[in-house]
Every structure is written in C-alpha cells, then in structure tokens.
Design an enzyme around this catalytic site. Structure first.
Site, PDB file in Angstrom:
ATOM      1  CG  HIS A 208     -10.975  -3.445 -48.044  1.00  0.00           C
ATOM      2  ND1 HIS A 208     -10.245  -2.569 -47.146  1.00  0.00           N
ATOM      3  CD2 HIS A 208     -10.862  -4.566 -47.742  1.00  0.00           C
ATOM      4  CE1 HIS A 208     -10.058  -3.260 -46.355  1.00  0.00           C
ATOM      5  NE2 HIS A 208     -10.371  -4.611 -46.394  1.00  0.00           N
TER       6      HIS A 208
ATOM      7  CG  ASP B 178      -9.529   0.441 -48.355  1.00  0.00           C
ATOM      8  OD1 ASP B 178      -8.469  -0.072 -48.141  1.00  0.00           O
ATOM      9  OD2 ASP B 178     -10.595  -0.046 -48.444  1.00  0.00           O
TER      10      ASP B 178
ATOM     11  CG  ASN C  96     -18.143  -5.608 -46.487  1.00  0.00           C
ATOM     12  OD1 ASN C  96     -17.963  -4.591 -45.843  1.00  0.00           O
ATOM     13  ND2 ASN C  96     -17.228  -5.808 -47.510  1.00  0.00           N
TER      14      ASN C  96
ATOM     15  CD  GLN D 284     -13.059 -12.969 -41.330  1.00  0.00           C
ATOM     16  OE1 GLN D 284     -12.802 -14.362 -41.158  1.00  0.00           O
ATOM     17  NE2 GLN D 284     -12.465 -12.437 -42.420  1.00  0.00           N
TER      18      GLN D 284
END
Length: 478
Positions: free
Chosen positions: A20, A108, A361, A382
């Site tokens: 993050h 965040d 990412n 994911q």
C-alpha cells in the site's frame, strides 16, 4: 527539470505496509511532477525507505517533501498487515492538519480511523483504494448478494451487473463477501471512509479496463480519478532499484544472469512482499519449474514455517535436494531470497512471462512491462485480478489455485507440480495462443505508457483533480 511553482498542496498518507505504501509514494511523486506541492506523511520507521528517491526528485526541482509524524508503528507489528491498528498516528496527524491545512489529503483505505479527524477540520479527503476498477466493480456487485443459489463453496456463480460474463466460486472470495451480514468492524470502517470521501484515486488507466472505469465514474456517488500506472514515475535505475526498500539480493548478479539469456526466454516468478508459502508448496513450484525445462528467475520472500521449524529463509528443507545446484550447473534457473527490484527485472529484455500472486501492484507492473502472466491468486482481491488478466484482457493463464487464503491462517489449496509445469509451458512455449497473449500484452503496455503522458487519460485525470482543488480554493476565498 526547472523548479515547478506549486499550485495546490496535497498530503499523501500511505499505510505502513509495502504493497500500500509504494504506490501512494509513486502517486505523490506523479502529482508533484504536475506542479502540486506533495507532502508524504511518514513515520520514523518508514521515512528511510523512500528518502533517497524523494531527495532525487527535490534536486530535479519537484515540489515534494516528507513530513515524519512524531508517533510510530512498531515494525514488529507490520506482519499483521491490513489489520494493524495505526490510530497512534491520529493526534500527530490532527496537529499537523491544524498547522498546515492542505487543499486535500489522500488517505489509504486502511487508515480507517482517519475519516473523523479530517472531516471535522473540513479538509477534502480523497481515498487511495489500491485496487483496480474491475475488482472494485466485482466487490461492489457482490457486497449485497446472498448467494442463495449456491449450494457449495466450489459451485460457480455469475457475478451480477458487470459488462463481462465472469464466474467465481465462494472459495475464491474473502469472508466479508461470503457473508455480508457478518462484516467485521474494520471492513465497515473502510466502507464508511469511502462513503464520506471527496473522491477516490485509482491506480489504473482507462484503456486497461474501460467498461469498468466508465461504470465507476457513472455510478459512484463520489468522484473517481484514474491516474495510473503510477509506477511510471520511476524513470531512473536508482528509482527502480530502491523502490520500497533496498534490495536484499545481489542486484548486479541478478542482472548479469538475465543479460546472459536470450531475449524473451525467461520466466520471472514472485508472489509479493507479504505472501508466505509453506515449504511443501515451494517444493511443488520447484519441481514444476524444473520439469517445464524453461529458464526462470524465482524470488522467494517469506516462508510459512511450522512453529517447530527454523524460520530463516536460507535454512530448512524447503527446496528439493540438489535443486539449486542443478539449476546452477544447467544455467536454467536462479533462486533469489528476499526483496528484489521487480520493475528492473520485469523490464529486462530476457523476461518473457511473469508468475504472479495477482496483487494489484504486481499486476499493473506486469501489464506496464508488456509481459503475459501465470496467475496464482492467494488472498485479498487477487482472484478478481486473475479474472481480469485471463478472461477480460486474455493475457495470462491460470495455474489452478481455487482457495482464498485467510491472512496468517493455515495454508490451504496446495497446487501440484503438474499444474505448475502445464501453466509454465502454456505461457512460455511457442504456440498460436501464447503468441496472441504476448501480442495483446505488448499492445496494452503501449497504452499504459501513453496514459501517463501529456494528452493521456491518466495525465488528464491528475490535471482534473488539481484544477478542481484550485477551483474550490478560489471559491472559498471568494
């Protein structure tokens, strides 16, 4: 580069975890390159991790800085990942906001406690979510589904109200989507943070998932700015090498090994900074890679040991006997332990494919490098990212994991060596299907690069947010 005159002041408040923290640091640097005065809020423990790249940006005249908050989060606690309580930073944040009063603060999603203090001071708060448009749409459309038609965890169901026909199973979903009525307080806090925000920054780009970007921009009650891939702010070798934290491997040895290989001949395998695979799964990966007869570079991070075992990554029986020696003798494989410069590796001409856990990412970095992927999702969103890669973009193949892994829980869903070998061969061995995946991946990579250039969609969204903040400032002053 000439020194830019700051137009607005934006604070960026990243979470302490690497997955993050890294993209929000990149986002701050990207906004600074557009002339926004960008201040990164860090802790004494996290400041050294990105001080060098910020110092380089300052030397190039970018209006960017780091403010180190007086409180800290113990590094030993970071292993609990998204469940870490960072509320010790609340009072230092409040005092800073009272002193500086920025035009906006980007927060965040895991700083779920921050909403009240920012709202109370009347400072526009923009959420940094950390996942892409497709996964956001999947989550939003599954959030209120009771799954009444599903009798088992392995029975497929259709994700409702999205542009593509996507099937998933209960076993691929996090607990808060399997049982919406039993959502933990921490997830409710994140949802409330989202609902009270001025808008959301999304690290993606329009041409990657246009139908889903349109869906978010048209149906969300708040605003969304799609500004990625933010990793493109890393231009120099130093930026790419030191991104996140210094590599724990011999970077030059890694690059020398890759330089010795033919172009488009090597598979890069990595499962991110937080995933912890058990020794029995690592052995299956090793056997599968060896049987595929393809060249590979494999970065092994954390290992999920039993309590009685030696926990050092360099110790223990977690690779087949003689495996590394055979790889060294044949030149087929290189096993690295720890933190590796992923951007440098993915962009190397020798890399042909990427075996990934599908963290957002890593997914975006693979996309930006034009590399097709072997998908091995583990947790978080994911499995949604896997669907995007393999069924929407059609730039990857699935290894076959079907079990969502609860954080820090006992490992489930062992994937055998045969499935690993099949997936590697399908991606790496020349075929019409593999060639088409590579062609699509290269085409999307070109669109990613153009998105952040002047005239690109992400460039325009960065400018749009800055201009909106400027307009709010003028209205308030008037």
């Amino acid at each position: 580069m000439k020194t830019l005159t700051p137009s607005v002041e934006i604070f960026f408040f990243p979470y302490v975890g690497g997955g993050h923290q890294i993209p929000m640091i990149d986002a701050a640097r990207m906004f600074a390159s557009h002339g926004a005065s960008s201040t990164i809020l860090a802790t004494p423990s996290t400041t050294p991790l990105f001080q060098k790249c910020i110092t380089r940006d300052q030397k190039f005249g970018l209006p960017i800085s780091i403010h180190t908050l007086s409180a800290d989060v113990p590094q030993s606690d970071i292993s609990v990942g998204p469940f870490l309580d960072t509320s010790a930073l609340l009072e230092p944040l409040r005092q800073l906001l009272l002193q500086r009063r920025p035009h906006c603060i980007v927060v965040d999603m895991f700083h779920r406690w921050s909403g009240d203090v920012v709202y109370e001071l009347g400072i526009p708060r923009t959420l940094f979510n950390g996942i892409g448009c497709f996964a956001l749409c999947v989550q939003e459309n599954l959030r209120h589904v009771a799954f009444k038609s599903v009798s088992t965890d392995s029975e497929p169901f259709l994700v409702p109200n999205i542009p593509d026909r996507i099937e998933m199973t209960m076993s691929q979903l996090p607990p808060f989507l399997r049982n919406p009525s039993g959502i933990p307080e921490r997830w409710r806090g994140m949802k409330q943070l989202e609902e009270k925000s001025f808008g959301t920054l999304i690290n993606s780009f329009y041409d990657l998932e246009p139908a889903y970007a349109d869906l978010i921009k048209s149906k969300w009650g708040n605003k969304a700015w799609i500004v990625g891939p933010v990793s493109f702010c890393n231009r120099s070798k130093e930026d790419k090498t030191e991104r996140g934290k210094p590599p724990t491997i011999d970077e030059q040895n890694c690059l020398n090994w890759l330089n010795s290989k033919k172009p488009s001949s090597v598979l890069y395998a990595s499962f991110g900074s937080l995933a912890r695979l058990p020794p029995e799964q690592l052995k299956e990966i090793a056997y599968g890679l060896e049987a595929s007869e393809q060249s590979f570079i494999w970065v092994v991070g954390n290992i999920l040991h039993n309590p009685s075992e030696n926990k050092e990554n360099g110790s223990g029986n977690w690779l087949p006997e003689g495996f590394e020696q055979r790889m060294k003798e044949t030149g087929k494989g290189l096993v690295l332990r720890g933190w590796a410069p992923q951007l440098l590796i993915l962009e190397h001409a020798a890399i042909k494919g990427f075996m990934t856990h599908c963290g957002w990412n890593s997914t975006l970095e693979g996309v930006s490098a034009g590399v097709p992927m072997i998908t091995w999702p583990l947790t978080a969103e994911q499995f949604s990212n896997e669907k995007l890669i393999t069924e929407v973009l059609k730039t990857g193949v699935q290894v076959g994991n079907r079990e969502w892994w609860p954080w820090n829980a006992e490992w489930k869903g062992l994937v055998g060596r045969e499935k690993v070998e099949v997936a590697v061969r399908k991606l790496m061995v020349e075929s019409v299907e593999a060639d088409e995946m590579r062609r699509r991946a290269k085409d999307i990579a070109g669109k990613a690069a153009r998105a952040v250039e002047e005239g690109g969609t992400s460039y325009a969204d960065v400018e749009a947010l800055i201009q909106e903040l400027q307009a709010r400032t003028c209205a308030n002053q008037g």
